[in-house]
Design a protein around this motif. Structure first.
Motif, PDB file in Angstrom:
ATOM      1  N   ILE A 374       0.846  -1.194   0.000  1.00 47.92           N
ATOM      2  CA  ILE A 374       0.000   0.000   0.000  1.00 47.92           C
ATOM      3  C   ILE A 374       0.883   1.246   0.000  1.00 47.92           C
ATOM      4  O   ILE A 374       0.550   2.258  -0.612  1.00 47.92           O
ATOM      5  N   ALA A 375       2.040   1.140   0.648  1.00 47.14           N
ATOM      6  CA  ALA A 375       2.972   2.279   0.674  1.00 47.14           C
ATOM      7  C   ALA A 375       3.348   2.712  -0.740  1.00 47.14           C
ATOM      8  O   ALA A 375       3.456   3.903  -1.025  1.00 47.14           O
ATOM      9  N   GLU A 376       3.516   1.729  -1.635  1.00 43.54           N
ATOM     10  CA  GLU A 376       3.895   2.067  -3.007  1.00 43.54           C
ATOM     11  C   GLU A 376       2.815   2.906  -3.691  1.00 43.54           C
ATOM     12  O   GLU A 376       3.109   3.852  -4.421  1.00 43.54           O
ATOM     13  N   VAL A 377       1.542   2.555  -3.418  1.00 42.00           N
ATOM     14  CA  VAL A 377       0.425   3.318  -4.002  1.00 42.00           C
ATOM     15  C   VAL A 377       0.472   4.760  -3.486  1.00 42.00           C
ATOM     16  O   VAL A 377       0.391   5.723  -4.253  1.00 42.00           O
ATOM     17  N   ALA A 378       0.607   4.880  -2.153  1.00 47.68           N
ATOM     18  CA  ALA A 378       0.632   6.212  -1.547  1.00 47.68           C
ATOM     19  C   ALA A 378       1.816   7.010  -2.083  1.00 47.68           C
ATOM     20  O   ALA A 378       1.675   8.181  -2.459  1.00 47.68           O
ATOM     21  N   ALA A 379       2.976   6.362  -2.155  1.00 47.21           N
ATOM     22  CA  ALA A 379       4.193   7.059  -2.574  1.00 47.21           C
ATOM     23  C   ALA A 379       4.081   7.530  -4.023  1.00 47.21           C
ATOM     24  O   ALA A 379       4.474   8.650  -4.352  1.00 47.21           O
ATOM     25  N   ARG A 380       3.513   6.669  -4.883  1.00 44.60           N
ATOM     26  CA  ARG A 380       3.378   7.042  -6.305  1.00 44.60           C
ATOM     27  C   ARG A 380       2.599   8.358  -6.414  1.00 44.60           C
ATOM     28  O   ARG A 380       2.967   9.279  -7.136  1.00 44.60           O
ATOM     29  N   ASN A 381       1.490   8.443  -5.666  1.00 48.78           N
ATOM     30  CA  ASN A 381       0.689   9.673  -5.691  1.00 48.78           C
ATOM     31  C   ASN A 381       1.442  10.857  -5.105  1.00 48.78           C
ATOM     32  O   ASN A 381       1.357  11.971  -5.610  1.00 48.78           O
ATOM     33  N   LEU A 382       2.170  10.589  -4.027  1.00 49.33           N
ATOM     34  CA  LEU A 382       2.917  11.676  -3.383  1.00 49.33           C
ATOM     35  C   LEU A 382       4.015  12.213  -4.291  1.00 49.33           C
ATOM     36  O   LEU A 382       4.236  13.413  -4.370  1.00 49.33           O
ATOM     37  N   PHE A 383       4.702  11.304  -4.987  1.00 50.84           N
ATOM     38  CA  PHE A 383       5.791  11.736  -5.868  1.00 50.84           C
ATOM     39  C   PHE A 383       5.245  12.622  -6.985  1.00 50.84           C
ATOM     40  O   PHE A 383       5.922  13.511  -7.491  1.00 50.84           O
ATOM     41  N   ASN A 384       3.978  12.336  -7.379  1.00 46.14           N
ATOM     42  CA  ASN A 384       3.325  13.170  -8.379  1.00 46.14           C
ATOM     43  C   ASN A 384       3.013  14.555  -7.845  1.00 46.14           C
ATOM     44  O   ASN A 384       3.224  15.556  -8.511  1.00 46.14           O
TER      45      ASN A 384
END
Length: 560
Positions: A374-384
DNA sequence: TTAGGGTTAG
């Protein structure tokens, strides 16, 4: 809808400038800018010359409607009409219109071209520069001001506060006092906020005295009182904040909200919720900030159901639509209690775009519950959303490291390097003798009393280890040897600050530490133990909240 | 009648 004046106006055969102006003003007060302009055109066509109030009424409306195009048209009229360009009042309103529309440069141009200026012209611009974050230009203007009154000085003090420069704010306040300028409750609120930003008890007590001496204590002024509550809770003294709260005769939504937020960030979730319940029985209606406060309290105490019911109550009982910030609190509540899937579902159901804060709360929860997927999902959005914010990359790397996915850690590190992002150095500061503040960086060896600090720290470690303390090596997210991990942990800035605090403050005196980043798990454990063996109260403010360590436990119940 | 103000988490 037509203003009342219209029917009267229509009965006049040859209206003069004052009648036209009265009608225009009626429309502008009702927010009907376009209609008022039609009247203005009719007036000009009828050969009636406007008076200054005609033009300022229109300008004021352009400012509050943020319509710079119409504002420019009026500006053109002023120039065309000649005489008004020299009118101080018209000039000031013109500046104000440009500033309200966000055209600082245009406001400045009017200012520079004005044949005469007064304090109001100067102060409007000073405030505008301050709000735009340009304290350099604000200071320059202020220096050129021939006579500085209370409002101008206050604009500078609050300007520094708004730009997170509390020391400069206090400096200007002192200069203001030496210049013999009176202060009122607005100045005081600014100074109190500066002290809240500093977070030091010494200043908090000082400013409270200043307020009391000028007869503007919490008993007399609700603004000052509310600001003091916020200040004391930000300085770590929630008890003093509560005393101020109790002493106040008039309480409004700011007073209650500040107190509720204060209790929440200090981990007194039950009291925060009780106070909220007390508040709704009074005439004071909660607003969106009040709900942020109670929801934060629920999140810090892990009260899922209570949080959910408050969240639903917001709109049903109080007509407050949950904002993205309220959703943020809910994601936090669900995330912190390990309900990660539910948090994701809530995000998907949001009626607005999730903010960086939402994904940040989810990512933080993934760290606590070690969920790299789930961290990867959150991080992908955050990096955007925040490509330059290094904290998110580090958090993701930490989550991978905890799962021992070193290859992925490496990938994130490469990404950081590729983007050229620099790590924020961690630092802590502590109030030493007589409230003097000392700052420590991680691994800092520059303090003149470093040897003593190191000895104190080593002594503390030895005693803690006898008491069963074992360093939490997983708090170090580098793939290095255990020995190296121990060394890194022992040099964390908050540990150095604690050792220094123990060294220079008297027995029985609470130690107050402020850290710019979040306190790590090992330091948290360390502080718990240190509060027990030293018999001291240790208060740590990290970038999230307060931790009160007392006799081996923390007010956050190890939940942060 | 044109200038300065209080509460928001992670």
């Amino acid at each position: 809808m037509q203003p009342y004046g219209v029917s009267v106006f229509s009965q006049v055969n040859y209206p003069n400038a004052f009648l036209y102006t009265a009608l225009i003003r009626g429309y502008t007060i009702d927010g009907l800018l376009k209609e008022s302009l039609l009247i203005y055109s009719a007036m000009r066509r009828g050969g009636v010359t406007p008076v200054s109030f005609t033009l300022t009424s229109l300008l004021k409306a352009c400012g509050s409607e943020v319509n710079v195009n119409l504002g420019r048209q009026i500006h053109g009229e002023i120039v065309k009409l000649g005489g008004f360009s020299a009118d101080l009042f018209v000039g000031n309103v013109l500046i104000d219109m440009y500033l309200k529309c966000g055209y600082l440069g245009c406001g400045r141009k009017v200012f520079d071209e004005m044949p005469a200026r007064d304090l109001i012209s100067w102060t409007s611009l000073i405030d505008a520069y301050a709000k735009a974050g340009d304290m350099g230009s604000a200071s320059e203007l202020f220096r050129g001001l021939p006579v500085k009154d209370m409002v101008a000085w206050t604009a500078m003090v609050t300007g520094f506060v708004q730009n997170a420069k509390p020391r400069e704010a206090l400096e200007y306040f002192e200069k203001m006092q030496s210049a013999g300028v009176q202060t009122d409750e607005v100045t005081l609120v600014g100074v109190i906020n500066a002290c809240a930003q500093l977070g030091a008890v010494k200043y908090a007590n000082w400013v409270r005295d200043v307020a009391e001496k000028s007869g503007l204590g919490p008993k007399n002024d609700v603004h000052v009182g509310s600001a003091l509550i916020d200040m004391y809770s930000k300085c770590g003294s929630v008890d003093d904040a509560y005393k101020v709260f109790k002493s106040m005769q008039e309480k409004n939504v700011y007073t209650y909200s500040s107190m509720i937020v204060g209790l929440a960030i200090h981990g007194h979730a039950g009291s925060a919720i009780e106070l909220f319940e007390e508040m709704v029985k009074t005439d004071v209606k909660p607003n969106e900030v009040t709900f942020i406060g109670v929801l934060t309290a629920c999140s810090h105490a892990g009260l899922v159901e209570q949080g959910q019911s408050l969240f639903e109550m917001m709109e049903k009982s109080y007509g407050i639509k949950p904002s993205v910030d309220h959703y943020n609190c809910m994601v936090d509540i669900l995330g912190r209690t390990g309900k990660l899937e539910q948090a994701v579902k809530l995000i998907e159901s949001m009626p607005m775009e999730p903010s960086a804060g939402i994904w940040g709360a989810l990512l933080g929860a993934c760290r606590i519950y070690s969920n790299p997927d789930i961290a990867e999902v959150a991080a992908r959005n955050l990096f955007n959303l925040e490509p330059e914010s290094i904290g998110n990359y580090i958090l993701l790397a930490n989550i991978y490291a905890k799962a021992e996915r070193w290859q992925d850690v490496l990938k994130v590190r490469k990404l950081i390097k590729k983007k050229g992002l620099k790590k924020n150095p961690a630092f802590s500061w502590v109030e030493g003798e007589k409230g003097v503040i000392h700052e420590f960086y991680a691994g800092d060896m520059t303090h003149p009393r470093f040897r003593e600090i190191k000895e104190m720290l080593q002594d503390l470690i030895n005693r803690l280890q006898m008491d069963g303390y074992e360093p939490n090596l997983s708090s170090v997210l580098y793939d290095v040897s255990e020995e190296e991990k121990r060394r890194i942990l022992m040099n964390h800035s908050e540990k150095l600050a604690l050792a220094y605090g123990l060294l220079v403050t008297e027995d029985g005196c609470a130690i107050r530490i402020v850290k710019n980043l979040r306190i790590c798990e090992d330091c948290h454990l360390f502080m718990c133990g240190a509060s027990k063996i030293s018999g001291r109260e240790i208060i740590v403010r990290d970038n999230m909240r307060f931790h009160h360590f007392h006799n081996g436990t923390c007010s956050c119940s190890n939940f942060w």
